[in-house]
Design a protein around this motif. Structure first.
Motif, mmCIF file in Angstrom:
data_model
loop_
_atom_site.group_PDB
_atom_site.id
_atom_site.type_symbol
_atom_site.label_atom_id
_atom_site.label_comp_id
_atom_site.label_asym_id
_atom_site.label_seq_id
_atom_site.Cartn_x
_atom_site.Cartn_y
_atom_site.Cartn_z
ATOM 1 N N GLN A 1 6.616 3.175 2.206
ATOM 2 C CA GLN A 1 6.502 4.756 2.630
ATOM 3 C C GLN A 1 7.511 5.915 2.377
ATOM 4 O O GLN A 1 8.772 5.309 2.636
ATOM 5 N N GLU B 1 0.336 -1.630 0.043
ATOM 6 C CA GLU B 1 0.004 0.506 -0.168
ATOM 7 C C GLU B 1 0.847 1.565 0.071
ATOM 8 O O GLU B 1 1.522 1.504 0.904
ATOM 9 N N GLN B 2 0.525 2.111 -0.777
ATOM 10 C CA GLN B 2 1.795 2.924 -1.013
ATOM 11 C C GLN B 2 0.877 4.604 -0.513
ATOM 12 O O GLN B 2 -0.215 4.026 -0.379
ATOM 13 N N THR B 3 1.817 4.714 0.683
ATOM 14 C CA THR B 3 1.340 6.327 1.337
ATOM 15 C C THR B 3 1.864 7.136 0.333
ATOM 16 O O THR B 3 3.165 7.354 -0.292
ATOM 17 N N ARG B 4 1.191 8.560 0.193
ATOM 18 C CA ARG B 4 1.478 9.270 -0.766
ATOM 19 C C ARG B 4 1.738 11.183 0.255
ATOM 20 O O ARG B 4 1.119 10.416 1.582
#
Length: 804
Positions: free
Chosen positions: A536, A417-420
């Motif tokens: 992250q 899961e990519q966090t921006r």
């Protein structure tokens, strides 16, 4: 032994083809004590050898080449790694591990990925072609899984060290980040010549990285030569001195059995004492010559039992035995892997033969040599394959096919899961000192960011090669602390007179390295890759003296090529650092950094400009479509009122938009009234504005343009002639209106070539002022006069353009 040449009309240039030694010797013997599982691994290693060789063959013999320029490839370099990579991938790796593969072994990596179903067959014929397999492993451009880009020798080898350190930092600050396993580097022994390797190995932080494992393909050959014997012992000693665990995988099980029997001690001594060059020569000899060569020069061959041992073997058996090195023995490799100490970094020296199993095996000139068609047919027969149908995988119902399937499942990585990074403000809202430098503003900016945008500041990590205090990071470090793998007691904590609190604390946000700019940019690149590796993002900000940017250019460029995003700050800079002398006075960095892809180069003159542009740079970090930034800052204090910062909110926002677009006009009058336009960058704005006022006193209307990024101005100019991706920038026309031409005087504390392109916007006559010679110690004003960038020189240039 003879050599021949391919037809020049077919290859575009002569290319050496090495005559084979007898095929029977090239057949890859199975491990003498192999269990069924190890025999399966050996079958897979042979298939990896075949596929990697065939991938290169298809790119050269099997593909139309209208250019006439050779495609190339490194069959021998891949062959020496086949056993090592098979043992690692099919018995050791987990989904959490990451591996850097030496540049010339990229076909072996693609072969393994193909066997694991991670690469479509259509790519196997596309090595070194557009949209196909890259010449060297590329994390961003290859179609299959590549953990680290390599290809710049030495740089790719060190990347896993900095990735391991980055993950340690990330996991401490963001515990929700995925766990990581080991970080492997597979490198050739010739890469040990690179200084970047040793700069990384001796850094104090690296010695704590127990998850770091290097496996050196010790084939004792480089591109041009055979590596001298003494080098190996020296390398082992240097690693040990740096507190690394040093393991050696030298002999295979078969030859070790002979060492343990009658005459074995003498045989082992003979093989150990044999110079590399002599050993390589034996490899190229006919089997009938090998006994004589092994016994040559051994005075006590009879008494020691060596002759009896040699004569107990057929020449072919002896020729096979002398090739039995640990780097090709699956069982020995696996046993060596089991000895890895996870409390400190480990290096494994795996002895191999360059080109093992190929007709070019052991030849001193086999680096770029390729098998002929007949030699490929011979290799296909040995491998149980066909040159007409070269891409066969193992059937699913065979032990090898089942092991490939099990390995594929074991190495399967779950989507991350990519966090921006969201919510980077456009401004922080605090006023700046009336007179200050951009370097001093950097420290103030970081402190303001911590209180004005704490969630953004939490993702910032600063990195310095022992120049944190002299680049104004002191305030930031006092607020956040220093992060280190090895906590150290602060013996100066009770010193009330100490200004800088150098406390290594949990959660610290500054990483201090030794004085090695190569390490700095390499670590910054990996810190800037955490968003794509583990979901992250971090905002790495590296600081170094601007003149030493040149020292770090190659690894910095390569880190960006590999997808690492960071903000690099060069400060202090230019001849404005006059008292430091010519050794610390930079001149080419504005031009050099303008030319780097996926990098925006900034040189703001004023404190507010630096704040706006830093925040703009942060918005571009940690995202797939992002990019890096470079800031060139100065220690010279500048009167901030020169900027003429608007008070009206609408005009202030317009100024901000122009600043982040690349530049703005300071003049009160419109560009249409310019008789001459003075264009300045960075610390030179004091002289530029002063020269404009002087020209005004002569009755000459001089416009003033302040560029924050010549880089963005150049891009704006380029975009006029093509449809560019994203929003088209019109800043070039805004600053230099086509209907209001005027002669230009450009000025910067750097090479004048940087701004020479401005003449092409409207075809204006231009004089470019800057630094074109090495400097010397002096006052700032003396330096400016010496290089012709002082106020008087600017005035003279304006008058010259006007014929006054």
């Amino acid at each position: 032994m003879t050599t021949s040449h391919h037809d020049e009309r077919e290859t575009g240039q002569f290319e050496t083809a090495v005559q084979a030694s007898p095929p029977s010797v090239n057949s890859r013997p199975l491990t003498a004590t192999a269990s069924p599982d190890e025999s399966v691994l050996d079958q897979i290693a042979q298939r990896v050898l075949w596929l990697s060789t065939a991938i290169i063959d298809a790119a050269n013999r099997g593909r139309e080449n209208p250019d006439g320029v050779k495609v190339g490839g490194h069959q021998s370099s891949s062959a020496s790694m086949a056993g090592i990579m098979t043992a690692l991938w099919f018995s050791q790796l987990t989904a959490a591990d990451r591996v850097s593969v030496k540049p010339h072994a990229s076909p072996a990596l693609h072969a393994i990925n193909y066997l694991l179903g991670d690469l479509d067959e259509k790519y196997l014929t596309t090595l070194r072609s557009k949209g196909g397999l890259q010449p060297y492993p590329s994390r961003s451009k290859d179609p299959d899984t590549v953990d680290f880009s390599t290809g710049s020798v030495g740089i790719g080898a060190t990347a896993p060290l900095w990735a391991a350190l980055s993950h340690r930092y990330l996991k401490e600050h963001f515990p929700q980040a995925p766990d990581a396993g080991r970080f492997y580097s597979l490198l050739g022994d010739a890469e040990m010549d690179e200084g970047a390797v040793w700069e990384a190995i001796i850094d104090p932080e690296v010695r704590q990285l127990g998850e770091a494992v290097w496996i050196v393909d010790l084939n004792r050959q480089s591109l041009d030569r055979i590596i001298p014997d003494k080098q190996i012992a020296r390398l082992q000693g240097m690693f040990a001195a740096a507190d690394w665990q040093v393991l050696t995988c030298k002999w295979g099980a078969r030859i070790q059995q002979l060492f343990a029997g009658p005459g074995g001690a003498a045989f082992e001594q003979r093989m150990t004492d044999m110079p590399n060059e002599e050993y390589q020569r034996i490899l190229r000899s006919h089997p009938d010559e090998v006994p004589e060569r092994v016994l040559a020069g051994v005075a006590d061959a009879e008494e020691s039992g060596l002759r009896a041992l040699v004569e107990s073997l057929t020449p072919r058996e002896l020729a096979e035995v002398v090739r039995d090195l640990g780097g090709h023995d699956i069982s020995q490799l696996m046993a060596t892997f089991d000895r890895i100490d996870d409390t400190r970094p480990t290096v494994i020296f795996a002895y191999t033969i360059k080109g093992r199993g190929l007709a070019t095996e052991g030849h001193p000139n086999n680096h770029a040599a390729q098998l002929t068609e007949s030699q490929m047919h011979e290799l296909a027969e040995i491998s149980g394959m066909s040159l007409e149908d070269p891409w066969q995988r193992f059937p699913d119902d065979t032990p090898a096919g089942q092991l490939c399937a099990a390995t594929r499942e074991r190495l399967r990585r779950q989507p991350i899961e990519q966090t921006r990074i969201e919510g980077v403000p456009e401004a922080l809202g605090w006023s700046h000192k009336a007179v200050t430098s951009t370097q001093a503003t950097l420290g103030r900016f970081l402190s303001d960011l911590k209180r004005g945008a704490p969630e953004i500041a939490d993702r910032v990590v600063t990195v310095s090669p022992d120049v944190a205090t002299s680049t104004n990071l002191g305030g930031w470090i006092n607020k956040t602390g220093v992060w280190s793998l090895a906590g150290r007691h602060d013996w100066f904590s009770d010193d009330r007179e100490r200004v800088l609190k150098w406390q290594e604390v949990s959660g610290g946000q500054h990483i201090e390295l030794g004085i090695a700019e190569v390490n700095l940019v390499s670590l910054a690149g990996e810190l800037g890759s955490t968003f794509s590796r583990w979901g992250q993002p971090l905002i790495p900000i590296g600081v170094m003296y601007d003149p030493f940017i040149n020292r770090a250019l190659e690894p910095w460029h390569f880190g960006m090529y590999a997808g690492g995003q960071s903000i690099m700050i060069g400060t202090p800079s230019g001849v404005s650092l006059a008292p430091e002398g010519g050794a610390h006075q930079s001149f080419n960095t504005p031009s050099v950094t303008l030319e780097v892809p996926e990098l925006v180069s900034w040189e703001p003159a004023f404190a507010q400009d630096l704040e706006w542009t830093m925040l703009e740079a942060m918005r571009a970090i940690g995202r797939p479509d992002g990019h890096s930034a470079y800031f060139r800052l100065s220690t010279r204090p500048v009167d901030q009122s020169i900027a003429g910062l608007p008070e009206d909110p609408v005009l202030l926002e317009r100024r901000r938009e122009q600043v982040v677009a690349g530049g703005y006009r300071i003049s009160d009058h419109p560009a249409s009234e310019d008789q001459v336009t003075l264009v300045g960058v960075g610390a030179m704005m004091t002289e530029v504005v002063g020269a404009a006022r002087k020209l005004e006193s002569f009755g000459i209307r001089a416009g003033v343009v302040c560029l924050t990024s010549p880089d963005l101005l150049f891009r704006s100019v380029q975009e006029r002639h093509r449809v560019a991706a994203g929003q088209r920038s019109a800043i070039a026309e805004a600053l230099f209106p086509p209907d209001s031409p005027a002669p230009l005087v450009t000025v910067l504390d750097g090479h004048p070539h940087t701004l020479a392109f401005l003449a092409g916007i409207r075809g204006d006559r231009t004089i470019n002022l800057g630094v074109t010679s090495f400097g010397q110690a002096s006052s700032v004003q003396e330096a400016y006069k010496l290089h012709g960038i002082d106020e008087a020189s600017i005035v003279r240039a304006g008058l010259d353009l006007l014929g006054r």
